[in-house]
Design a protein around this motif. Sequence first.
Motif, short mmCIF file in Angstrom:
data_model
loop_
_atom_site.label_atom_id
_atom_site.label_comp_id
_atom_site.label_asym_id
_atom_site.label_seq_id
_atom_site.Cartn_x
_atom_site.Cartn_y
_atom_site.Cartn_z
N GLU A 1 -10.55 -8.04 -6.91
CA GLU A 1 -11.78 -8.86 -7.08
C GLU A 1 -11.54 -10.04 -5.80
OE1 GLU A 1 -8.60 -10.50 -10.05
OE2 GLU A 1 -9.37 -8.71 -9.40
N ALA A 2 -10.47 -10.08 -4.85
CA ALA A 2 -10.49 -10.75 -3.74
C ALA A 2 -10.95 -10.34 -2.33
CB ALA A 2 -8.99 -11.16 -3.72
N GLN A 3 -11.41 -8.98 -2.62
CA GLN A 3 -12.12 -8.24 -1.53
C GLN A 3 -13.48 -7.53 -1.82
OE1 GLN A 3 -9.01 -5.12 -0.37
NE2 GLN A 3 -7.95 -5.97 -2.31
N LYS B 1 -14.00 -13.45 0.03
CA LYS B 1 -13.66 -11.99 -0.07
C LYS B 1 -13.58 -11.15 1.28
CE LYS B 1 -15.10 -11.95 -4.90
NZ LYS B 1 -15.78 -11.11 -6.16
N THR C 1 -10.19 -5.18 3.95
CA THR C 1 -9.80 -6.51 4.61
C THR C 1 -9.83 -6.62 5.92
OG1 THR C 1 -7.57 -5.63 4.36
CG2 THR C 1 -8.25 -6.72 2.33
N ILE D 1 -3.42 -6.97 -2.91
CA ILE D 1 -3.93 -8.32 -3.33
C ILE D 1 -5.24 -7.78 -4.54
CG2 ILE D 1 -3.79 -9.47 -1.16
CD1 ILE D 1 -6.51 -8.81 -0.56
N LEU E 1 -3.12 -20.18 -6.27
CA LEU E 1 -2.73 -19.01 -5.26
C LEU E 1 -1.72 -19.66 -3.93
CD1 LEU E 1 -6.12 -17.33 -5.00
CD2 LEU E 1 -4.53 -16.80 -6.49
N GLN F 1 -6.59 -12.78 4.34
CA GLN F 1 -7.72 -12.52 3.49
C GLN F 1 -8.05 -14.04 2.97
OE1 GLN F 1 -9.77 -10.07 3.60
NE2 GLN F 1 -10.57 -10.11 1.35
N ASN F 2 -9.23 -14.38 3.07
CA ASN F 2 -10.03 -15.19 2.21
C ASN F 2 -10.52 -14.70 0.91
OD1 ASN F 2 -11.87 -17.09 1.21
ND2 ASN F 2 -12.66 -17.76 3.32
N PRO F 3 -9.96 -15.11 -0.08
CA PRO F 3 -10.04 -14.46 -1.49
C PRO F 3 -11.13 -15.12 -2.15
CG PRO F 3 -8.25 -16.21 -1.67
CD PRO F 3 -8.59 -15.96 -0.29
N PHE F 4 -11.57 -16.24 -1.39
CA PHE F 4 -12.91 -16.83 -2.13
C PHE F 4 -14.10 -16.26 -1.56
CE2 PHE F 4 -9.27 -19.88 -1.56
CZ PHE F 4 -8.80 -19.89 -2.73
N TYR G 1 -1.58 -13.71 0.78
CA TYR G 1 -3.03 -13.10 1.18
C TYR G 1 -2.85 -12.77 2.96
CZ TYR G 1 -4.89 -13.69 -2.99
OH TYR G 1 -5.18 -13.62 -4.48
#
Length: 312
Positions: free
Chosen positions: A90-92, A52, A136, A87, A31, A47-50, A36
């Motif tokens: 599933e990242a949020q 969320k 987000t 984004i 990524l 945004q922190n996708p890990f 993000y």
Amino acid sequence: MSYSATFFETHSVQAPSIDAEEIAKFSAAGLNVSDYYLPYQNYSVLQNPFRKFPYYSAVNVDGKRFHKLKRDSIFDGSERWAKDERIPEEAQWGNALYSAKNYDFDRGHLAKREYVQWGIDEEAARMAARSTFFYTNAAPQVSKLNRGVWKRIENYILHHEVIKNSMKICLFSGPVFREDDPEFLQKVNDQTVRLPYLFWKVVYYVKDGELYRAGFLTSQRRQMQKKRIIKPVSRSEESVRSTHFNTFKDAETYQVNVSFVEQIGQLSFEAATETFQSDDPERIILSRVNVRNDSNESAQMEEIVTNMNLKL
């Protein structure tokens, strides 16, 4: 326009940068951090996708062009929260978390609705306010935190300093992501949700031609335990956890050095002068003047903010 680093005419204030360890997580997952970083009206979010949740919101506030709007006038009908389609879904986290059984949190705005509520006219302000209702821009916050001292200090800075004096500020807010963040009582979409319990805020302003900054920190860990919305931890785990932040009482707000926020948040902020010069957090005590029940709240808040070394 999204968050602008050149919002002040005389100084540049870049949005915070995450540290190398966090950047490495993006690279390992194939990524790009820049994908993000999400621009909205008068603010941006990383945004922190890990986890969320957002790393932070970055907000420009212009008191001179502020428009007062009632919350129920922002939408035609009820509030509409949504995921950001720019984004991956599933990242949020979204409504599945905030409507889950045993959930007892507010959708805590990081970029406060009123802070972005400015522009060339009322419609521009309304569009900006509407843009704060993305997941987000939210993190789970217990009501005692979201609607308590944290909110009253935010409101004082906005209404009695920024708007009253037609000022500009740059404001950053976010959660602290820690390995010991507690788990939500149940899984959401068959996934474990770890809930942040520390939140920080950093404000920048210009006074007499010089750039200043001030940092704040608050906690909600014990409130989450009290409401029984996180999994219980063993005494040994609790003992280890409490050694880190045992000076922070729940739902209270503390002034801290920005370097402390950098350390625990794994972030880097723009350099600036700080009038608060202490290695120890300082509790902001509102109860001593009974702010909630006293008709002289504005005067008392002004005294408190002055004592906090944040008289803008």
